[in-house]
Scaffold this motif. Structure first.
Motif, PDB file in Angstrom:
ATOM      1  N   PHE A 102      38.529  90.028 -16.679  1.00 16.18           N
ATOM      2  CA  PHE A 102      39.401  90.655 -17.680  1.00 16.18           C
ATOM      3  C   PHE A 102      39.879  89.610 -18.686  1.00 16.18           C
ATOM      4  N   PHE A 103      40.317  88.448 -18.196  1.00  9.88           N
ATOM      5  CA  PHE A 103      40.838  87.417 -19.085  1.00  9.88           C
ATOM      6  C   PHE A 103      39.773  86.955 -20.072  1.00  9.88           C
ATOM      7  N   ALA A 104      38.539  86.830 -19.598  1.00  6.17           N
ATOM      8  CA  ALA A 104      37.461  86.407 -20.499  1.00  6.17           C
ATOM      9  C   ALA A 104      37.306  87.402 -21.649  1.00  6.17           C
ATOM     10  N   ARG A 105      37.419  88.684 -21.350  1.00  7.70           N
ATOM     11  CA  ARG A 105      37.324  89.707 -22.391  1.00  7.70           C
ATOM     12  C   ARG A 105      38.511  89.613 -23.347  1.00  7.70           C
ATOM     13  N   ALA A 106      39.703  89.458 -22.772  1.00  4.13           N
ATOM     14  CA  ALA A 106      40.895  89.373 -23.602  1.00  4.13           C
ATOM     15  C   ALA A 106      40.866  88.124 -24.484  1.00  4.13           C
ATOM     16  N   MET A 107      40.409  87.007 -23.930  1.00  2.00           N
ATOM     17  CA  MET A 107      40.336  85.774 -24.711  1.00  2.00           C
ATOM     18  C   MET A 107      39.295  85.897 -25.819  1.00  2.00           C
ATOM     19  N   GLN A 108      38.223  86.621 -25.558  1.00  4.53           N
ATOM     20  CA  GLN A 108      37.215  86.829 -26.600  1.00  4.53           C
ATOM     21  C   GLN A 108      37.792  87.681 -27.727  1.00  4.53           C
ATOM     22  N   ILE A 109      38.549  88.711 -27.377  1.00  4.79           N
ATOM     23  CA  ILE A 109      39.185  89.567 -28.382  1.00  4.79           C
ATOM     24  C   ILE A 109      40.134  88.761 -29.256  1.00  4.79           C
ATOM     25  N   CYS A 110      40.832  87.786 -28.626  1.00  3.56           N
ATOM     26  CA  CYS A 110      41.824  86.976 -29.345  1.00  3.56           C
ATOM     27  C   CYS A 110      41.217  85.740 -30.000  1.00  3.56           C
ATOM     28  N   GLY A 111      39.899  85.586 -29.915  1.00  2.00           N
ATOM     29  CA  GLY A 111      39.245  84.493 -30.621  1.00  2.00           C
ATOM     30  C   GLY A 111      39.219  83.171 -29.890  1.00  2.00           C
ATOM     31  N   HIS A 112      39.401  83.187 -28.569  1.00  2.00           N
ATOM     32  CA  HIS A 112      39.417  81.935 -27.810  1.00  2.00           C
ATOM     33  C   HIS A 112      38.143  81.688 -27.006  1.00  2.00           C
ATOM     34  N   LEU A 113      37.264  82.650 -26.928  1.00  2.29           N
ATOM     35  CA  LEU A 113      35.986  82.486 -26.247  1.00  2.29           C
ATOM     36  C   LEU A 113      34.903  83.172 -27.047  1.00  2.29           C
ATOM     37  N   PRO A 114      33.672  82.649 -27.000  1.00  2.59           N
ATOM     38  CA  PRO A 114      32.570  83.328 -27.688  1.00  2.59           C
ATOM     39  C   PRO A 114      32.195  84.612 -26.963  1.00  2.59           C
ATOM     40  N   GLU A 115      31.500  85.476 -27.647  1.00  3.68           N
ATOM     41  CA  GLU A 115      31.143  86.775 -27.084  1.00  3.68           C
ATOM     42  C   GLU A 115      30.314  86.651 -25.819  1.00  3.68           C
ATOM     43  N   SER A 174      44.978  80.961 -12.606  1.00  3.79           N
ATOM     44  CA  SER A 174      43.592  80.724 -12.193  1.00  3.79           C
ATOM     45  C   SER A 174      42.599  81.643 -12.895  1.00  3.79           C
ATOM     46  N   SER A 175      43.070  82.445 -13.838  1.00  2.00           N
ATOM     47  CA  SER A 175      42.182  83.417 -14.491  1.00  2.00           C
ATOM     48  C   SER A 175      41.532  82.885 -15.763  1.00  2.00           C
TER      49      SER A 175
END
Length: 857
Positions: A552-565, A506-507
């Protein structure tokens, strides 16, 4: 118009919406986007009215935004992994997958009659291989970036379900499902490095202006930033110092002993040497690791025989005890105890007859305080043994003095720490997302190759490969699934059999909804367009962990290139709704064979003769009012029963009308009947206007249209500020105005069409039928939202209350710009004023323009 038969009307318009595809979200450049999302449900198999309220709130916002020209994304899915499915399989002999998907089908069938403006084409469940396969890809990306790691840790262990439990799954020291007493156990676990982001997650809360203050405070407390002192106690035997961290170094002069965790390296070394220590430590590990379990458990200690020197006085020696209330993963796993000013230390010292040394005294009596008196850091208190002598100061001042002294003398250091710990995600169960790593005898722990994803759960249709009735992790017992080839060397290896904590599922689902068909976790052009979630809606019970983990997941996904900043904070606005409650009906005459209460469903009881009774038996019923709906108490209301009786619009109208959305609302049969009666009235009003002759004229067109524009203004503002009950109150008032109006047909027709539009977010089916009957163009759901004409909102008259000798006795309505003298004449001519004056002249008349007329008789 035919009679108002809600189920027939609602099915017809739901079919029309579906054929028109008006709720399917597609990227477009000519409209502003709006993403509204309710926290998705667990597929328990049955909706109740509480679900209806939650989803209707989101639907009101989604429909309103669609009418105001937005491109709306409003998706639905299911949080489908977890222990309940395994428990059901254990009870029935079936399979968790079959149970889960059957429940999803049932719940979708229950949701669709509600007329929710959902894009069903985007629906997924977290147990879909297409979803958790991409979750496994995220795990591998996080692993590559150093955001996930593996270590030994002490965990909450359920000895019956034989799985690790998160702190929130431990209730009263017992497992939330099994009811077994939770134990401490050391296991090798996978962890997300959420603690690395403690300061960032805390600081960013200040910018979440559209989140409830209470939620931000709850997250702030959970992250728990604090400044304290870290130092070492020198051992008298010459061993390594025992490091401690304390947020209250101002109480160091009240130290009585040093305590270490049963899992502290010193305790482990002693355990290996002494059977007595080993037995004591084993006993400690039978307790849970949660704060609640530690607070309520009996305090147990073992004197190690070791002694340490107090840093302020080398001649002052303190004993070192192993204590069951100290956890290794909090601070350093060691504390100094000041029993006079800490409850747990006080209980421990009292039990083992250890010194209780006061640091504070009562300023009124100068009596030393010794019974676990704990002042706040902001409180000013008198120190008996303060670092600056016996003086009065706040705790914060004293802490700073202690830190400064320690740093100046070189025996300690001021340190900022956080309460937030890394997120342990390993769970020992079948029905979860498999962790995509392999254990190779030669290569060690090896990440699976992405081209091999998803690592799917084994599903045996005959159900013979896994017996879910046996405790433990079913994946450990599967005859073939665990065996695989090493992705690095190709030799025989074994898969990781732990699955992920369901909080992982759910994250990030909010991001997956932007492109649920993507062959990567997200598709960047869709994430860039749809993110962030403009409005997120859900229960306050998820205010801490779910939201914190998602951030946290949003930050991690942004670091890994899966979400915009911009999506680092994924939810721009958050609303936490109240619950729907209902009375509980407990049988007052008998209980079950094992002495448990018998509860009856609402439709099984009746009120008569001043009491409540079971319809079938006549037994007396004890009524417990306004309780949270719970299937275990049978006080749930089936929405399908309400829909079949009254229609979905009645259910939607009632759950929104009776209380502000952030508060609880009690479902009552009488309330539902009243809501249905009102909707019937609106229907009949539409019918009456439709039957008026085309050239019917009347009086009061301007007055009706003025009230219409006021309703537009007030309902619009109420919807935009989540004041749904206020919007409905205004709609009740406008309906009354329209019903009494003597205006001509043209004005009344315009007013009823506008009423339909304003009701549309709450009662979309009835609104469509009225709109259609009155000749509205296209669908009401997509018609532009009405806009209030400012010129119609200007008031040319004002109502002034009249007070006589300080008591309100009446009111007058006068022109807004009427001269004071004229207002006074009109007021004095009122019957109530004349009666009070009884022929005498008033002593004083005070006219406050636009506000009030005061008469002193």
């Amino acid at each position: 118009m035919p009679r108002y038969v809600a189920p027939e009307i609602e099915a017809r318009w739901q079919d029309a919406w579906e054929k028109a595809g008006i709720f399917q979200a597609k990227r477009t450049a000519d409209k502003p986007k709006y993403y509204v999302l309710e926290m998705f449900p667990y597929p328990s198999g049955k909706l109740h009215i509480g679900h209806v309220r939650n989803y209707t709130m989101g639907d009101v916002i989604a429909r309103y935004k669609l009418s105001t020209g937005h491109n709306v994304l409003h998706p639905m899915g299911f949080d489908a992994f977890g222990m309940p499915a395994e428990n059901a399989a254990m009870a029935s002999g079936g399979h968790p997958k079959d149970w889960t998907y059957a429940n999803i089908d049932t719940m979708v069938e229950q949701m669709k009659p509600l007329g929710l403006s959902l894009d069903w084409s985007r629906m997924f469940a977290t147990c879909d291989e297409s979803y958790y396969g991409q979750q496994q890809a995220l795990f591998l990306d996080f692993l590559e970036k150093g955001l996930v790691y593996r270590k030994n840790a002490v965990v909450n262990w359920d000895p019956v379900d034989m799985t690790v439990l998160a702190n929130e799954q431990v209730e009263g020291g017992r497992g939330w499902r099994s009811g077994a007493l939770v134990e401490r156990r050391e296991l090798t676990q996978w962890f997300f490095k959420i603690s690395d982001y403690s300061d960032e997650l805390l600081t960013a809360l200040d910018a979440l202006e559209n989140w409830p203050t209470k939620v931000r405070l709850m997250q702030e407390n959970w992250i728990g930033k604090s400044r304290g002192l870290q130092f070492g106690f020198a051992r008298t035997d010459g061993g390594d110092p025992i490091e401690v961290y304390t947020t209250r170094p101002d109480t160091l002069n009240g130290a009585s002993f040093v305590g270490i965790s049963p899992d502290h390296p010193i305790a482990k070394a002693l355990e290996a040497e002494s059977a007595e220590v080993a037995a004591f430590v084993a006993e400690c590990r039978k307790g849970g690791t949660t704060e609640e379990a530690i607070e309520t458990a009996e305090k147990l200690g073992y004197d190690t025989g070791l002694r340490v020197k107090h840093p302020l006085n080398p001649d002052w020696e303190l004993p070192v005890w192993i204590a069951n209330f100290i956890l290794m993963d909090y601070g350093t796993g060691a504390i100094f105890a000041c029993p006079a000013h800490d409850q747990r230390d006080y209980e421990f010292a009292s039990k083992y007859d250890l010194p209780i040394i006061p640091v504070f005294e009562d300023p009124a009596s100068s009596t030393p305080l010794t019974e676990a008196y704990v002042p706040t850091k902001a409180e000013k208190v008198r120190y008996v043994r303060g670092f600056a002598g016996s003086d009065e100061q706040t705790g914060e001042e004293a802490v700073n003095t202690a830190v400064d002294k320690a740093e100046a003398e070189g025996w300690g250091e001021g340190v900022t720490k956080f309460r937030l710990r890394d997120w342990g995600l390993s769970r020992q169960r079948y029905w979860g997302c498999p962790i995509p790593v392999v254990h190779c005898p030669d290569c060690g722990v090896v990440p699976e190759k992405k081209e091999n994803l998803p690592i799917a759960l084994p599903y045996d249709e005959d159900g013979k490969a896994i017996d879910f009735s046996v405790p433990g992790n079913p994946l450990d017992r599967h005859p073939s699934w665990r065996n695989c080839a090493c992705p690095a060397c190709g030799k025989p290896a074994q898969r990781e059999t732990d699955t992920m904590d369901t909080f992982v599922d759910s994250s990030w689902y909010f991001a997956r909804f932007t492109a649920p068909d993507a062959d990567t976790p997200t598709r960047m052009e869709d994430a860039e367009y749809w993110m962030n979630v403009d409005q997120y809606i859900g229960g306050v019970e998820h205010a801490i962990l779910h939201l914190l983990y998602s951030r946290f997941f949003a930050r991690a996904m942004q670091i890994c290139g899966h979400l915009p900043e911009k999506a680092i904070e994924p939810f721009d606005a958050l609303f936490t709704q109240g619950m729907v409650t209902h009375a509980i009906y407990e049988n007052a005459a008998r209980r079950t064979e094992n002495g448990r209460p018998i509860y009856h469903y609402p439709n099984e009881v009746e009120e008569r003769d001043g009491g409540v009774y079971v319809k079938a038996t006549g037994e007396s019923v004890k009524v417990i009012p306004s309780a949270k709906m719970s299937k275990s108490k049978n006080n749930v209301v089936d929405p399908l029963h309400i829909i079949s009786s009254y229609g979905a619009d009645t259910a939607r109208w009632f759950v929104l009308s009776d209380s502000p959305p952030e508060r609880d609302v009690e479902w009552t049969a009488s309330g539902a009947e009243a809501a249905h009666k009102h909707l019937n009235r609106v229907w009949n009003l539409c019918d009456k206007i439709g039957e008026m002759a085309p050239d019917t004229t009347g009086q009061g067109d301007d007055e009706l249209l003025r009230e219409m524009h006021k309703a537009i203004r007030d309902v619009t503002l109420s919807i935009e500020t989540f004041g749904f009950n206020a919007a409905i109150a205004k709609l009740y008032g406008f309906t009354n105005t329209l019903a009494k109006s003597k205006a001509g047909k043209a004005a009344q027709k315009q007013a009823i069409k506008t009423l339909a539009q304003l009701m549309s977010p709450m009662t979309p089916h009835l609104a469509e039928d009225i709109w259609n009957h009155q000749g509205g163009e296209g669908l009401c759901a997509t018609a532009p939202w009405p806009v209030a004409d400012d010129s119609m909102l200007v008031e040319d008259s004002v109502t002034l209350p009249i007070q006589i000798n300080g008591k309100r006795r009446g009111e007058i309505t006068v022109a807004k710009d009427l001269d004071k003298a004229e207002v006074e004449k009109i007021a004095l001519a009122q019957e109530a004023v004349q009666k009070a004056l009884d022929g005498a002249a008033p002593k004083k008349v005070i006219v406050v323009p636009g506000r009030i007329v005061n008469v002193v008789a």
